[in-house]
Write a protein that holds these residues in place. Structure first.
Motif, PDB file in Angstrom:
ATOM      1  N   CYS A 224       0.841  -1.193   0.000  1.00 28.38           N
ATOM      2  CA  CYS A 224       0.000   0.000   0.000  1.00 28.38           C
ATOM      3  C   CYS A 224       0.878   1.245   0.000  1.00 28.38           C
ATOM      4  O   CYS A 224       1.793   1.364   0.826  1.00 28.38           O
ATOM      5  CB  CYS A 224      -0.925  -0.002   1.215  1.00 28.38           C
ATOM      6  SG  CYS A 224      -1.989   1.457   1.331  1.00 28.38           S
ATOM      7  N   GLU A 225       0.607   2.145  -0.927  1.00 33.34           N
ATOM      8  CA  GLU A 225       1.273   3.448  -0.972  1.00 33.34           C
ATOM      9  C   GLU A 225       0.253   4.525  -0.636  1.00 33.34           C
ATOM     10  O   GLU A 225      -0.859   4.509  -1.151  1.00 33.34           O
ATOM     11  CB  GLU A 225       1.865   3.724  -2.363  1.00 33.34           C
ATOM     12  CG  GLU A 225       3.097   2.921  -2.688  1.00 33.34           C
ATOM     13  CD  GLU A 225       3.734   3.359  -3.996  1.00 33.34           C
ATOM     14  OE1 GLU A 225       3.231   4.345  -4.591  1.00 33.34           O
ATOM     15  OE2 GLU A 225       4.719   2.731  -4.419  1.00 33.34           O
ATOM     16  N   MET A 226       0.666   5.441   0.222  1.00 35.29           N
ATOM     17  CA  MET A 226      -0.216   6.548   0.586  1.00 35.29           C
ATOM     18  C   MET A 226      -0.017   7.699  -0.396  1.00 35.29           C
ATOM     19  O   MET A 226       1.098   8.102  -0.695  1.00 35.29           O
ATOM     20  CB  MET A 226       0.057   7.029   2.008  1.00 35.29           C
ATOM     21  CG  MET A 226      -0.187   5.971   3.062  1.00 35.29           C
ATOM     22  SD  MET A 226      -1.858   5.268   3.025  1.00 35.29           S
ATOM     23  CE  MET A 226      -2.840   6.740   3.340  1.00 35.29           C
ATOM     24  N   VAL A 227      -1.122   8.168  -0.941  1.00 29.96           N
ATOM     25  CA  VAL A 227      -1.115   9.283  -1.881  1.00 29.96           C
ATOM     26  C   VAL A 227      -1.858  10.442  -1.229  1.00 29.96           C
ATOM     27  O   VAL A 227      -3.014  10.291  -0.809  1.00 29.96           O
ATOM     28  CB  VAL A 227      -1.800   8.897  -3.205  1.00 29.96           C
ATOM     29  CG1 VAL A 227      -1.834  10.083  -4.161  1.00 29.96           C
ATOM     30  CG2 VAL A 227      -1.094   7.717  -3.842  1.00 29.96           C
ATOM     31  N   THR A 228      -1.175  11.577  -1.130  1.00 33.89           N
ATOM     32  CA  THR A 228      -1.775  12.754  -0.513  1.00 33.89           C
ATOM     33  C   THR A 228      -2.228  13.724  -1.593  1.00 33.89           C
ATOM     34  O   THR A 228      -1.415  14.191  -2.402  1.00 33.89           O
ATOM     35  CB  THR A 228      -0.783  13.448   0.428  1.00 33.89           C
ATOM     36  OG1 THR A 228      -0.364  12.540   1.443  1.00 33.89           O
ATOM     37  CG2 THR A 228      -1.427  14.671   1.079  1.00 33.89           C
ATOM     38  N   ALA A 229      -3.515  13.973  -1.637  1.00 38.38           N
ATOM     39  CA  ALA A 229      -4.082  14.926  -2.589  1.00 38.38           C
ATOM     40  C   ALA A 229      -4.250  16.265  -1.890  1.00 38.38           C
ATOM     41  O   ALA A 229      -5.053  16.400  -0.956  1.00 38.38           O
ATOM     42  CB  ALA A 229      -5.419  14.419  -3.119  1.00 38.38           C
TER      43      ALA A 229
END
Length: 1056
Positions: A224-229
């Motif tokens: 799992c990679e966290m993507v910050t929008a």
């Protein structure tokens, strides 16, 4: 008694099972074909097999009106196994019938010419391959496939093949639980006392069960990679709002390694491109496009890479799907990949597991952005996630990766994105263009309805335009090309990949749900009205492979690909006779395009026909504008048809890239996974569930591979022992109580069929055949058959005979390289009506129309209608034993007239029932001469009557009796309906009040008389050509003919 295959020694229950095994197993079938070379003979159809052209020479009372006597020949019987199950007919030599049918003429001494199939013949499956020149698919030694690694690990650990489970039964239970039972139900089942007491499995609850499952080898792992929008809206602290999203991914290169090295795909794997031709001379006109390795992209890409490497064409698929059914708004955005090295027939099968899920793109409403920028932010989020997901393909595509292939050899593999399967909105998302533009070319948004070709989009130019727009230069082509401000598209760094040519034809969304459902159907409804449109679909008769829409199609709520195909089969016939020829040309051209586009294999000729049908549509489409149906044709899905021919030439036939594939994958890899979770933090649970399902699939494939490997090893041991045997006998050894089946040489091919071993009605009388099946001339027709084929028989048919009758017959259609490589079946029904009982409503009678081989001399399989004729099957029966032996079941048929010229606008043929001596033209034929389905209704008469009613009365009210004189054609149509198909064949019985004389017969008073209404209304003296539907017979100069004989007999006789 057990039976064995003479080639692989496989044990079967019966001789028929051995024959079936040989016909289905390629290795045994090839050896069987080789054995024919040592014992072959040629059977050619001579004049002795064709009955006389003039049957009146044998029967002076025989009268022929409008049709020649049909010709027949027979071959061999179907087979069935010992359990009574029918199997496909395999031609073989049989004993002569008793009594032996005699030839009508002496044998011919003419020279015969062997048939040579044309390169475009659908039955011609020959392929002449031009291999790619130079060094290709270089190997670097051998390695261990994943199955060999599992076997070695089990052997070293001393474990069974079913480890970590105890045995095959425990493994089968575990596999069944994983596919059919939830975790809660699994735990409850395993804790039941009866389960623990009787089953005694090694896992007593769900926790122990899952611990064992997790020991199974599985595919690449998830992370799992966290993507910050970071949005453009401010929160209560005047800071930019953010949203943290989860991107679940796994290494696509590792997934490709798993596919390339899976031994289950060994026989369906290609490593080098090739050009395939239908003719040995390799002319471009005979070129064939089907698999990806036969198309142009792979051939041209191989030239650009170093010699010896192998290209793995990556086929990506993505599509957002809804997870919840009736409540909630949970969605998932799966991304799948497969490879073009695997045959498309295997790739399409979900059970083959040839497509792998590599990621879940986060689905978010992006409320941290303003509504005006939210759409663009969604574009950028998608490309950011795809960039992370496909990053491993950049280095692997440039330099290659050594992989162990399915055949055990190590090769240098370059995975390159070659195709992307997506619907139109997703294609625009991927291409960074607006949805009112074409994702492949730069056609102007107001010119998408034109037939002119536009330049394809260029990757380098697009990246330069995006870069210039990012730096504020605002190039004019940015808006002209309809680009979106996505400055880092995921495909910009992918080596050797042109994303705009990756977009494949989309049969489901572009053709079936797009042009057909959303446009063509709506145009036609607007032209003829919804009620008339549905009525015509209701009137179309059903047939095998031809769905009968009992309530029309306007009310169909769920339109799947299957429904679309079934509607398209009859669509031209539905519209025939209700719209102008120019509109029919538009309809037919689109339907032709749909059919050509769905071919599984293309030649230069079929691609030319595909383009010609589209050109015909564009040449005539303006008629819809003139009629007010359309204002323009700037429709994205209609424009997409322009790219089909080039797409097929580049990547292979469109059936290999249908978006039905990801739609089906959503069920197994997204929706079922979601239902297996607790609906909280569900994506993480979905990935765990998927890995466990992949573990079971991998173990099932391994066990299947292992069983074949062990069988091959055992065969090698037997062969070695046989070589050391000192026995000089050349006779094959057989074990006691076993029989080895030696197949006889093949004979001249005929229509293959299968029929149940036991008849549905084993003791049917002639009276039942006549009344229930409608075989009104059964005795004289069957008598002609007996006289022709059993001239020495001392018994003639009579009304005391009884016949075994079947409900249906399955015809095995010949293989067609454009439609299906495997044989297809078509079922012919001859089923009488079934009365309703209790809550059952019963069912109407069904007597199918079929194509029958009438003239064997001119008939050529899959070569058009030459030698064929339409007939309706009334009964399927076997010859009673007291007449002798006949090798095939028989069919009582009623002929239609022969084929004339097709209608120019539709290409359809008009036929009607054939008559002979004022009776229906009937015959008894062998079922091996039945080819397939036949006819549908002609709506021309209804169109004329409706037009007359609309012009005279209008659409505000219904016709009344006072309108009859003003509606001559509608009235004539009513008369013809009453005459052509009577409600009952016989009127109610009447008793004579006095003596009468009829045709020299004296009928005394009190006699009961039955009036033959059917014969009266089909009297050729009163109604010429009585079996044709002709309302015009009651008209004279456009008005009702007062001299015409009205069908009053339809209402019966006597006082009311």
């Amino acid at each position: 008694m057990p039976h064995r295959c003479p080639y692989c020694q496989a044990q079967k229950k019966s001789k028929a099972a051995v024959s079936q095994h040989i016909s289905e197993r390629p290795a045994c079938h090839e050896k069987w074909c080789e054995s024919l070379g040592n014992n072959t003979f040629t059977v050619r159809r001579a004049e002795s097999e064709i009955p006389e052209a003039n049957p009146a020479a044998q029967d002076p009372e025989f009268v022929q009106d409008d049709d020649p006597e049909p010709m027949f020949f027979s071959q061999d019987p179907p087979q069935s196994d010992d359990d009574g199950n029918s199997i496909p007919f395999i031609p073989q030599r049989t004993l002569p019938p008793n009594p032996d049918p005699q030839p009508a003429n002496p044998p011919s001494r003419r020279a015969t010419v062997e048939e040579v199939m044309d390169e475009d013949d659908p039955r011609n499956l020959k392929r002449f391959v031009e291999p790619f020149p130079g060094d290709t698919a270089q190997t670097f030694g051998q390695g261990k496939t994943i199955f060999e690694q599992i076997r070695r690990a089990q052997t070293d650990a001393g474990e069974s093949h079913y480890s970590p489970f105890l045995d095959d039964e425990e493994w089968e239970l575990a596999s069944w639980l994983s596919k059919n039972v939830s975790q809660t139900a699994t735990d409850a089942y395993l804790k039941l006392p009866i389960t623990q007491r009787r089953t005694r499995v090694s896992y007593s609850n769900n926790y122990a069960y899952l611990k064992k499952v997790d020991k199974l080898p599985t595919g690449p792992g998830w992370r799992c990679e966290m993507v910050t929008a970071v949005g453009n809206r401010l929160d209560e602290n005047d800071e930019l709002m953010k949203e943290d999203l989860e991107l679940w991914i796994r290494d696509p290169v590792e997934c490709i390694k798993e596919l390339m090295g899976n031994p289950a795909f060994r026989d369906f794997m290609a490593y080098v491109p090739e050009r395939v031709y239908g003719k040995e001379d390799g002319s471009e006109s005979s070129r064939i496009w089907d698999e990806m390795w036969t198309a142009n992209w792979w051939w041209e890409m191989q030239k650009r890479l170093p010699p010896g490497v192998v290209i793995s064409p990556v086929i990506a698929m993505s599509d957002k799907t809804q997870l919840t059914r009736f409540q909630g708004d949970k969605s998932a955005w799966p991304v799948y990949i497969t490879i073009g090295n695997i045959s498309k027939d295997v790739r399409r099968q979900p059970s083959a597991h040839a497509a792998i899920l590599i990621g879940y793109i986060p689905v978010s409403k992006l409320e941290c952005f303003t509504e005006a920028t939210r759409s663009l932010a969604g574009y950028r989020l998608f490309h950011h996630c795809m960039r992370s997901l496909l990053k491993p393909l950049v280095e692997a595509g440039k330099n290659g990766v050594n992989m162990v292939c399915a055949d055990g050899f190590i090769r240098r593999i370059h995975p390159i994105l070659a195709a992307y399967i997506a619907d139109h909105p997703e294609q625009c998302l991927i291409a960074c263009v607006k949805e009112n533009r074409c994702p492949r070319c730069v056609v102007h948004r107001d010119e998408r309805g034109d037939a002119a070709e536009s330049p394809l989009r260029d990757v380098k130019e697009t990246i330069e335009l995006l870069d210039a727009h990012q730096h504020g230069l605002d190039p004019p082509k940015f808006d002209e090309y309809g680009l979106r401000a996505v400055y880092q598209p995921f495909w910009c760094d992918l080596p050797h990949s042109d994303i705009f040519t990756c977009f494949t034809p989309d049969l489901l969304h572009q053709i079936h749900q797009g042009v057909f459902k959303s446009h063509l159907v709506k145009w036609c409804i607007a032209l003829i009205g919804e009620a008339e449109f549905d009525a015509r679909f209701i009137a179309m008769r059903g047939h095998t492979g031809l769905r009968h829409f009992k309530k029309g199609i306007s009310g169909v709520s769920q339109w799947t690909g299957t429904e679309h195909k079934e509607m398209q089969r009859v669509f031209v016939g539905v519209m025939a006779g209700t719209v102008s020829a120019e509109v029919l040309t538009v309809v037919r051209s689109l339907i032709d395009f749909f059919y050509y586009a769905q071919f599984q294999s293309h030649t230069s000729r079929t691609l030319d026909a595909l383009q010609a049908s589209l050109d015909t549509f564009h040449a005539h489409k303006d008629i819809l504008i003139e009629l007010g149906i359309r204002e323009h044709f700037n429709i994205p899905k209609i424009h997409s048809l322009q790219h089909y021919v080039n797409g097929i030439r580049a990547l292979g036939s469109a059936d290999g890239y249908n978006t039905e594939a990801p739609e089906r994958l959503h069920i197994d890899l997204a929706k079922k996974a979601y239902r297996a979770s607790n609906k909280r933090d569900y994506t993480a649970q979905m990935t765990v569930w998927l890995q466990r399902q992949e573990a079971f699939a991998l173990r099932e494939a391994y066990l299947d591979w292992l069983s074949k490997t062990l069988a091959a090893e055992a065969q090698q041991v037997d062969d070695a022992a046989s070589d050391d045997d000192d026995d000089d006998s050349t006779e094959p050894r057989q074990r006691p109580s076993e029989v080895t089946i030696q197949l006889p040489p093949s004979k001249l091919p005929t229509t293959a069929y299968s029929i149940p071993k036991a008849p549905s009605y084993p003791d049917t009388t002639v009276a039942q055949l006549e009344s229930v099946h409608g075989t009104v001339d059964f005795i004289p027709t069957f008598t002609q058959f007996i006289k022709k084929y059993f001239p020495h028989s001392q018994i003639l048919p009579n009304r005391l005979d009884r016949f075994p009758v079947y409900k249906q017959l399955s015809i095995v259609l010949p293989r067609n390289r454009y439609i299906a490589d495997k044989p297809r079946k078509s079922t012919v029904h001859a089923t009488p009506a079934v009365r309703g009982r209790g809550r059952s409503l019963g069912s109407p009678a069904r007597f199918d129309t079929v194509l029958v081989i009438e003239d064997p001399a001119s008939y050529r399989p899959a070569a058009g209608i030459q030698g064929l004729r339409i007939a309706q099957v009334r009964a399927i029966f076997s010859l009673p034993s007291h007449y002798g032996s006949y090798t095939h079941p028989l069919a009582y048929i009623e002929w239609f007239t022969g084929f004339n010229q097709p209608e120019p606008a539709t290409g359809l043929y008009t036929v009607h029932r054939s008559s002979r001596s004022q009776r229906r033209n009937a015959a008894v034929v062998s079922v091996e001469h039945i080819e397939g389905p036949g006819v549908g209704p002609n709506f021309a008469a209804q169109k004329s009557a409706q037009a007359e009613i609309d012009s005279v009365i209008g659409k505000e009210r219904l016709p009344e009796f006072a309108d009859r004189d003003r509606l001559p054609y509608a009235t004539a149509l009513l008369y013809e309906v009453l005459r052509w198909q009577t409600a009952v064949p016989l009127a109610l019985p009447r008793r004579l009040a006095q003596d009468e004389e009829y045709r020299g017969y004296t009928l005394p008073a009190g006699s009961r008389v039955y009036a033959n209404v059917w014969a009266i209304l089909h009297d050729e003296a009163a109604y010429p050509d009585p079996f044709a539907f002709k309302p015009e017979r009651f008209l004279l100069n456009g008005q009702l003919n007062k001299e015409a004989t009205l069908p009053d007999a339809a209402f019966g006789f006597g006082r009311r």
